[in-house]
Write an enzyme that holds these catalytic residues in place. Sequence first.
Site, PDB file in Angstrom:
ATOM      1  N   ASN A   3       5.853   2.965  -7.913  1.00 32.27           N
ATOM      2  CA  ASN A   3       6.318   1.966  -6.897  1.00 32.27           C
ATOM      3  C   ASN A   3       6.681   3.098  -5.775  1.00 32.27           C
ATOM      4  OD1 ASN A   3       7.156  -0.452  -5.871  1.00 32.27           O
ATOM      5  ND2 ASN A   3       9.247   0.133  -5.968  1.00 32.27           N
ATOM      6  N   ASP A  13      15.651  -2.471  -1.884  1.00 30.17           N
ATOM      7  CA  ASP A  13      14.407  -1.953  -2.035  1.00 30.17           C
ATOM      8  C   ASP A  13      14.430  -0.702  -1.407  1.00 30.17           C
ATOM      9  OD1 ASP A  13      11.490  -1.840  -1.828  1.00 30.17           O
ATOM     10  OD2 ASP A  13      11.334  -3.912  -2.076  1.00 30.17           O
TER      11      ASP A  13
END
Length: 336
Positions: free
Chosen positions: A132, A239
């Site tokens: 990620n 995030d």
Amino acid sequence: MKITKNSGGDCALGHAQRPLPSTGVRVMVVSSPVLLGEGPHWDDVEQALYFVDIKSHSINRLKVSTGEQTQAVIDGTSVDFVVPIWQKPGLFLVAVGLNVSEVEWSGEDIEGPLFGKPMASVDSDKPDNRFNDGKVDPSGRLWGGTMGPEPEVGHVVPRQGSLYSFESSPKGGINVKMHLTGVDISNGLVWTSDNSTMYYIDTGTDRVDALDFDIVTGEISNRRPAFDFTGHNVTGHPDGMTIDTDGNLWVACFGGSQVIYVDPREDELLGRIILPAERVTSVAFGGRNLDVLYVTTSRFGLTPEQLAEQPNAGSVFAVTGLGVKGLPGQSAISLT
């Protein structure tokens, strides 16, 4: 588009607390939409923003002076972050699936797929995982984290990911070091200007954590909460993030249509930037004076009705007039 700010007095202990200005802040669309924009990296030499589209398996470059947006598709299952290699123009370290690969790219539009040279692989026992977020620390060491399968947007198989660092070994080869395990979604990653603290996000925890950081060895320790989304009633989930020269954090809120601005030393919310896109993925400072906040977003998985309400979802937004500055993106030391 609106800006809100929290009221409050001066922050204690000499921390630079700068509530958002009440006027002069602008939010502008500066790119065409992609499916799932992520991992913005500001290249101060090129005056360009690099970012990835995870779902189209592409790396992207935005020349902000001209608005030119170019793209290259990488052969692989997903493309999760991109960082330039120091003193090697046209070479990048790119997360492709579970590999860190070296990719050569001119920066121009490429029709056919580019093939990266795999340098290191992780999570061999979890082939459905993927990388990620990834960043480079102030020494040039690459950090990258993984996450488990995501059968639907926002629903990830929990505790399947890990956090790694990558650097060339003096004895030859690449030193791949696992630092954290049991991670839901590895995100965030920034370092303070004195190199003593690393901030890190595991999205599943709904918080930003601080860790003691040794820049020489790359070791992290003493993990502790720095800012808690639940305790502050923040909408969305943490995030990507970046840090400004005052040591305050700017955190993308996936599912929250906002970027929040926090002092992690005091667990204090300083302000919010409201965006016309629900799925805000990451942020990076850029521009000639490093005072523009670039924000990546996603349109992947939105319904036709949501897309009609958010036509610019998936675009990069530029936020100006914030009254703060960031640091240039750090290039990676070559792994060869």
